[in-house]
Write an enzyme that holds these catalytic residues in place. Structure first.
Site, PDB file in Angstrom:
ATOM      1  N   ASP A 197     -15.549  73.354  39.220  1.00  0.00           N
ATOM      2  CA  ASP A 197     -16.979  73.364  39.528  1.00  0.00           C
ATOM      3  C   ASP A 197     -17.254  72.988  40.984  1.00  0.00           C
ATOM      4  OD1 ASP A 197     -16.165  70.666  38.898  1.00  0.00           O
ATOM      5  OD2 ASP A 197     -16.942  70.999  36.889  1.00  0.00           O
ATOM      6  N   ASN A 230     -19.790  59.891  26.340  1.00  0.00           N
ATOM      7  CA  ASN A 230     -20.193  60.134  24.952  1.00  0.00           C
ATOM      8  C   ASN A 230     -21.527  60.883  24.827  1.00  0.00           C
ATOM      9  OD1 ASN A 230     -17.900  58.769  24.179  1.00  0.00           O
ATOM     10  ND2 ASN A 230     -18.941  56.785  24.048  1.00  0.00           N
ATOM     11  N   HIS A 268     -19.318  67.010  28.198  1.00  0.00           N
ATOM     12  CA  HIS A 268     -19.004  68.303  28.817  1.00  0.00           C
ATOM     13  C   HIS A 268     -17.514  68.454  29.110  1.00  0.00           C
ATOM     14  CE1 HIS A 268     -20.153  65.765  32.503  1.00  0.00           C
ATOM     15  NE2 HIS A 268     -18.846  65.897  32.565  1.00  0.00           N
ATOM     16  N   GLU A 306     -22.354  71.652  29.520  1.00  0.00           N
ATOM     17  CA  GLU A 306     -22.938  70.573  28.724  1.00  0.00           C
ATOM     18  C   GLU A 306     -23.223  71.053  27.297  1.00  0.00           C
ATOM     19  OE1 GLU A 306     -23.269  67.603  30.049  1.00  0.00           O
ATOM     20  OE2 GLU A 306     -23.756  67.754  32.174  1.00  0.00           O
TER      21      GLU A 306
END
Ligand code: F6R
Length: 276
Positions: free
Chosen positions: A98, A161, A165, A170
């Site tokens: 990313d 938690n 992701h 996500e």
């Protein structure tokens, strides 16, 4: 799985592992590291064992706190290899998972800068072998990955938690998704504010992220997880039915996934009935 075609060594392939278990449900291997540093050491060892014997390896790489020890160990291992050895990191074709939208590449908080500090710089890589998804044209990334023959080994972290992701995919992300521009969850922004002087308002709201389908297409996958705040992410991804509420659960159908977890996560898994 980790021995490749090299002659068997008399030294253990993986040290610093306190428990090792082929997870009954999905054939995933779970390695409990003896401490958080060992998560990185083990990851580096396995990554290099999984590289193909011939050709330039194609590797997908994460940023963040968890892989820093892995990058240190890779740089140390690289010192023992000739630069033209196909396993030398300078020979790898790398695809980062990313990159933030809206940051210049030379911005110290960009993932380009992170990789420069932890991987490109120490291993003296050539820029034309190291790629990032472009927030302005994310779709081109999958075509580029395919043009290099696909990913041999993909390393990823996992979110906390509340936002479990992988890459920045996500909750709600399609398991069939390709690389795209995504919105970061409030909890991810909060978690990453530590890299922006603790100011969530400075964290970019969007990033280009490798898609879950692209991730699942990798031939081998290593997931690194450290810290109690990720224990439930790991547990649910491994044990609950696949659901877009748990992006990492898309990996349950994959034939080669190894989870490398810290002692606290290992303890949580054990306490919740995952044998280690
Ligand atoms: C970063 C990435 C993220 C991180 C995850 C864990 O490239 O893709 O999914 O792996 O947010 O980050 P750390 O290791 O900082 O807890």
């Amino acid at each position: 799985m980790f021995e490749g075609s090299e002659p068997r060594s008399t030294r253990p392939i993986i040290s610093h592992v306190t428990a090792l278990k082929q997870h009954a449900n999905h054939g995933h291997l779970i390695l409990a590291a003896q401490d958080t540093k060992a998560v990185g050491t083990i990851a580096a060892t396995l990554l290099m064992k999984l590289l193909p014997q011939h050709g330039d390896p194609v590797v997908a790489l994460p940023t963040g706190s968890t892989p820093i020890d892995m990058y240190k160990e890779i740089a140390l291992k690289a010192l023992e290899l000739p630069r033209d050895h196909s396993h030398h990191p300078a020979r790898w074709i790398t695809f980062n998972l990313d990159e933030y939208d809206g940051l210049q590449y030379n911005d110290p908080q960009s993932y380009h800068a992170f990789m420069q500090e932890h991987f490109f710089g120490p291993n003296h890589t050539a820029a034309d072998r190291n790629f990032f998804p472009d927030p302005k044209a994310p779709k081109a990334y999958d075509t580029l990955i395919r043009s290099y023959g696909g990913i041999d080994v993909l390393v990823a972290g996992i979110g906390v938690n509340e936002s479990p992701h992988i890459a920045f995919q996500e909750k709600g992300s399609s398991f069939e998704g390709r690389t795209s521009l995504v919105k970061l969850s409030a909890s991810t922004i909060q978690a990453n504010a530590r890299f922006f002087e603790g100011r969530p308002e400075c964290v970019p709201t969007h990033a280009a992220s490798m898609g879950l389908r692209t991730i699942q297409d990798a031939r081998n996958i290593l997931i690194l997880a450290s810290g109690e705040h990720k224990a439930r992410s790991v547990y649910e991804a491994l044990t609950l039915p696949p659901s877009t509420d748990r992006p990492a659960s898309c990996l349950q159908g994959h034939h080669s996934v190894t989870w490398i977890v810290c002692p606290k996560i290992a303890a949580y898994l054990s306490a919740h009935g995952v044998e280690l």
